[in-house]
Design a protein around this motif. Structure first.
Motif, mmCIF file in Angstrom:
data_model
loop_
_atom_site.group_PDB
_atom_site.id
_atom_site.type_symbol
_atom_site.label_atom_id
_atom_site.label_comp_id
_atom_site.label_asym_id
_atom_site.label_seq_id
_atom_site.Cartn_x
_atom_site.Cartn_y
_atom_site.Cartn_z
ATOM 1 N N GLU A 1 -18.686 9.421 0.545
ATOM 2 C CA GLU A 1 -17.934 8.340 1.209
ATOM 3 C C GLU A 1 -18.632 7.931 2.511
ATOM 4 O OE1 GLU A 1 -16.842 11.222 0.276
ATOM 5 O OE2 GLU A 1 -15.333 10.903 -1.283
ATOM 6 N N HIS A 2 -19.078 8.933 3.262
ATOM 7 C CA HIS A 2 -19.711 8.635 4.557
ATOM 8 C C HIS A 2 -21.098 8.056 4.355
ATOM 9 C CE1 HIS A 2 -16.526 11.507 5.001
ATOM 10 N NE2 HIS A 2 -16.375 11.087 6.233
ATOM 11 N N SER A 3 -21.764 8.501 3.306
ATOM 12 C CA SER A 3 -23.048 7.886 2.976
ATOM 13 C C SER A 3 -22.819 6.412 2.648
ATOM 14 C CB SER A 3 -23.691 8.611 1.777
ATOM 15 O OG SER A 3 -24.860 7.935 1.379
ATOM 16 N N GLY A 4 -21.732 6.141 1.923
ATOM 17 C CA GLY A 4 -21.388 4.757 1.582
ATOM 18 C C GLY A 4 -21.157 3.923 2.845
ATOM 19 N N VAL A 5 -20.383 4.462 3.787
ATOM 20 C CA VAL A 5 -20.124 3.736 5.037
ATOM 21 C C VAL A 5 -21.442 3.515 5.779
ATOM 22 C CG1 VAL A 5 -18.953 3.814 7.290
ATOM 23 C CG2 VAL A 5 -17.793 4.714 5.255
ATOM 24 N N LEU B 1 -12.120 4.935 3.195
ATOM 25 C CA LEU B 1 -12.745 5.948 2.337
ATOM 26 C C LEU B 1 -11.935 6.012 1.045
ATOM 27 C CD1 LEU B 1 -13.207 8.892 4.894
ATOM 28 C CD2 LEU B 1 -14.709 6.920 4.505
ATOM 29 N N THR B 2 -12.590 6.173 -0.070
ATOM 30 C CA THR B 2 -11.855 6.306 -1.330
ATOM 31 C C THR B 2 -11.680 7.786 -1.668
ATOM 32 O OG1 THR B 2 -13.867 6.169 -2.626
ATOM 33 C CG2 THR B 2 -12.671 4.107 -2.247
ATOM 34 N N ALA B 3 -10.626 8.063 -2.439
ATOM 35 C CA ALA B 3 -10.336 9.435 -2.880
ATOM 36 C C ALA B 3 -10.021 9.377 -4.369
ATOM 37 C CB ALA B 3 -9.123 9.971 -2.120
ATOM 38 N N SER B 4 -10.526 10.319 -5.117
ATOM 39 C CA SER B 4 -10.242 10.305 -6.564
ATOM 40 C C SER B 4 -8.763 10.610 -6.825
ATOM 41 C CB SER B 4 -11.096 11.350 -7.281
ATOM 42 O OG SER B 4 -10.630 12.641 -6.929
ATOM 43 N N GLY B 5 -8.127 11.326 -5.893
ATOM 44 C CA GLY B 5 -6.741 11.776 -6.108
ATOM 45 C C GLY B 5 -6.705 13.210 -6.619
ATOM 46 N N GLY B 6 -7.859 13.726 -7.009
ATOM 47 C CA GLY B 6 -7.932 15.133 -7.444
ATOM 48 C C GLY B 6 -7.262 15.367 -8.777
ATOM 49 N N GLN C 1 -11.678 6.435 -10.357
ATOM 50 C CA GLN C 1 -12.987 6.396 -11.042
ATOM 51 C C GLN C 1 -14.125 6.924 -10.177
ATOM 52 O OE1 GLN C 1 -10.830 3.703 -10.900
ATOM 53 N NE2 GLN C 1 -10.016 4.059 -12.959
ATOM 54 N N SER C 2 -13.936 7.066 -8.894
ATOM 55 C CA SER C 2 -14.961 7.581 -7.953
ATOM 56 C C SER C 2 -16.310 6.870 -8.108
ATOM 57 C CB SER C 2 -15.168 9.088 -8.131
ATOM 58 O OG SER C 2 -14.003 9.802 -7.871
ATOM 59 N N ILE C 3 -16.254 5.568 -8.191
ATOM 60 C CA ILE C 3 -17.494 4.779 -8.288
ATOM 61 C C ILE C 3 -17.738 4.009 -6.982
ATOM 62 C CG2 ILE C 3 -18.448 2.703 -9.394
ATOM 63 C CD1 ILE C 3 -17.478 3.892 -12.065
ATOM 64 N N VAL C 4 -16.649 3.445 -6.425
ATOM 65 C CA VAL C 4 -16.733 2.830 -5.092
ATOM 66 C C VAL C 4 -16.457 3.955 -4.103
ATOM 67 C CG1 VAL C 4 -15.723 1.147 -3.511
ATOM 68 C CG2 VAL C 4 -15.876 0.621 -5.968
ATOM 69 N N HIS C 5 -17.421 4.248 -3.243
ATOM 70 C CA HIS C 5 -17.257 5.409 -2.358
ATOM 71 C C HIS C 5 -16.677 5.035 -1.002
ATOM 72 C CE1 HIS C 5 -19.153 7.594 -5.476
ATOM 73 N NE2 HIS C 5 -20.184 6.775 -5.453
ATOM 74 N N ALA C 6 -16.969 3.807 -0.567
ATOM 75 C CA ALA C 6 -16.451 3.381 0.734
ATOM 76 C C ALA C 6 -16.383 1.863 0.780
ATOM 77 C CB ALA C 6 -17.362 3.881 1.846
ATOM 78 N N LEU C 7 -15.455 1.371 1.596
ATOM 79 C CA LEU C 7 -15.308 -0.071 1.813
ATOM 80 C C LEU C 7 -15.329 -0.307 3.322
ATOM 81 C CD1 LEU C 7 -12.310 -0.196 -0.601
ATOM 82 C CD2 LEU C 7 -14.382 -1.518 -1.019
ATOM 83 N N VAL C 8 -16.076 -1.311 3.737
ATOM 84 C CA VAL C 8 -16.126 -1.627 5.168
ATOM 85 C C VAL C 8 -15.688 -3.077 5.339
ATOM 86 C CG1 VAL C 8 -17.609 -1.863 7.194
ATOM 87 C CG2 VAL C 8 -17.934 0.073 5.646
ATOM 88 N N GLU C 9 -14.545 -3.261 6.008
ATOM 89 C CA GLU C 9 -14.020 -4.607 6.232
ATOM 90 C C GLU C 9 -14.571 -5.128 7.559
ATOM 91 O OE1 GLU C 9 -9.735 -4.794 6.182
ATOM 92 O OE2 GLU C 9 -9.746 -6.870 6.898
ATOM 93 N N LEU C 10 -15.111 -6.329 7.531
ATOM 94 C CA LEU C 10 -15.674 -6.920 8.750
ATOM 95 C C LEU C 10 -14.695 -7.929 9.349
ATOM 96 C CD1 LEU C 10 -19.327 -7.419 7.439
ATOM 97 C CD2 LEU C 10 -18.398 -5.475 8.710
ATOM 98 N N CYS C 11 -14.970 -8.346 10.590
ATOM 99 C CA CYS C 11 -14.002 -9.183 11.322
ATOM 100 C C CYS C 11 -13.751 -10.520 10.637
ATOM 101 C CB CYS C 11 -14.476 -9.390 12.758
ATOM 102 S SG CYS C 11 -16.092 -10.152 12.845
#
Ligand SMILES: NC(=O)c1ccc[n+]([C@@H]2O[C@H](COP(=O)([O-])OP(=O)(O)OC[C@H]3O[C@@H](n4cnc5c(N)ncnc54)[C@H](OP(=O)(O)O)[C@@H]3O)[C@@H](O)[C@H]2O)c1
Length: 385
Positions: A150-154, A171-176, A241-251
């Motif tokens: 996730e942090h690598s994604g960010v 950060l995304t989480a699979s939910g375990g 699905q643990s494919i999108v690891h991180a999302l960064v929203e911009l202004c």
């Protein structure tokens, strides 16, 4: 050629790192390996990758390893000192920090103080000593490149000058394994069930943390420190699905996403080749075959430990240190069958209810809070037995 030292070479991240190195002959040289107790696997790694220095946690393991390995000139070290020497030593320019828990903090700090590129998997270090590590990196010129997917994604979304425009990092989480389990069944969940993660093959501690979602809580605290964010600028979405690891929203309302297959070798390779990139030779992501990608809000009542971690994220100070210590002790007690799955939550609540806030100024403060919390948590577990 980059020379690489691996702290925790016998673990899941360590083995994946060696596989990335194996796939890039001529790019990387393995300079040093630090392991815990698995001397058999360390011996195999030494024969294949020929490092100059290795270490094992216990001096007696190191002594018998030295006698048995039969490689002249190989330096065999032991204990925390050995791992610290490997982290900070001049043989490597890149250090992969992949020891589990706070045991990884001093070796990681040694690597940061020595000004290396630190490929950081050991999130607990950043959770308990984030500002210390950042200050040390600023002083030495070290670059901390996260390995957590996730942090690598960010980190990857933030390259190219986007940092000043960030509004929110998700950060995304699979939910375990228990994402769809009815709450009434949590009490009876076994160690084997908690370890059956639907997406990732990881070490035991981080897998249990993924089942309670404490892992995501620790990751939020890690992200706050790594990217200098306010708690309100951080969020989580469940993404099974643990494919999108991180999302960064911009202004301006754009959202950048980082996607890659569910395989830790992708973020590990990025950290090793940083600031460049190389072909990975790994099967690429096939989005058409992956099927629909879902995103859900987190139901906090299913994950009380995440709620506790969110409190630590907001309060900061000594609470993240205590949270991490109590969690390490409680997870170990669950893995060894001393408490049940919900016992982890009960123990953490009891341990942290009695936590008295203290200032965290240096490493001594951190280890003092860590030790006292561990002792208190161990007593709480004993009373439950
Ligand atoms: N696995 C993943 O996909 C993943 C993803 C993101 C972040 N992380 C983080 O990366 C770290 C490692 O995770 P992992 O899954 O690789 O764990 P793991 O499979 O349990 O491996 C842990 C490694 O640390 C070593 N170790 C443990 N205690 C030690 C000590 N006192 N001194 C020296 N070495 C010690 C172990 O050695 P022995 O096995 O020889 O005892 C092993 O090499 C954790 O902080 C985890 O949260 C992991």
């Amino acid at each position: 050629m980059k020379s690489v030292a691996i702290l925790g070479s016998t673990g899941t991240i360590g083995r994946n790192t060696l596989d990335v190195i194996r796939r890039h002959p001529g790019e990387f040289r393995v300079a040093a390996l630090a392991a815990g107790a698995n001397s058999r696997l360390l011996a195999e790694q030494v024969r294949e990758f020929r490092p100059r220095i290795v270490s094992l946690d216990r001096p007696e393991d190191a002594a018998s390893f030295r006698r048995g390995i039969g490689i002249r000139g190989l330096k065999v070290l032991a204990g925390l000192e050995g791992a610290v020497e490997i982290g900070g030593g001049p043989e490597s320019t890149v250090v992969v920090s992949a020891i589990t828990g706070i045991a990884g903090l001093r070796p990681t700090l040694a690597a940061v103080r020595a000004g290396k590129i630190v490929a950081l998997a050991n999130k607990e270090s950043m959770v308990v000593a984030g500002s210390l590590l950042r200050k040390a990196a600023a002083a030495s010129g070290a670059v901390i490149v996260p390995v957590d997917s996730e942090h690598s994604g960010v980190f990857q979304c933030l390259t190219g000058g986007n940092r000043p425009h960030v509004k929110k990092v998700i950060l995304t989480a699979s939910g375990g394994p228990f994402f769809k389990t009815p709450l009434r069944e949590f009490r009876t969940k076994s160690v084997a069930e908690a370890l059956a993660h639907p997406r990732w093959r990881m070490g035991r501690k981080v897998t249990v943390d993924s089942a309670t979602l404490m892992n995501k809580g620790l990751e939020l605290i890690e992200a706050r420190a790594l990217f200098d964010l306010e708690p309100g600028e951080l969020g989580i979405l469940i993404h099974p699905q643990s494919i999108v690891h991180a999302l960064v929203e911009l202004c301006d309302g754009s959202i950048l996403a980082q996607l890659s297959p569910t395989d830790m070798r992708f973020p590990i390779q990025y950290a090793l080749t940083y600031p460049g990139r190389r072909e990975s030779g790994l099967p690429p992501l096939d989005l058409a075959a992956a099927g629909p990608l879902e995103f859900h809000e987190v139901e906090l009542r299913r994950y009380p430990l995440l709620a506790l971690a969110l409190r630590a994220l907001k309060e900061g100070g000594s609470l993240p240190v205590a949270l991490n210590a109590a969690n390490e002790v409680a997870v170990e007690a669950f893995l060894s069958g001393r408490i049940g799955f919900l016992g982890i939550t009960d123990v953490l609540h009891a341990a942290l209810d009695r936590h008295i806030r203290a200032s965290v100024l240096d490493l001594d403060d951190i280890f003092d809070i860590d030790r006292r919390t561990r002792e208190r948590t161990a007593r709480i577990i004993q009373r439950k037995e």
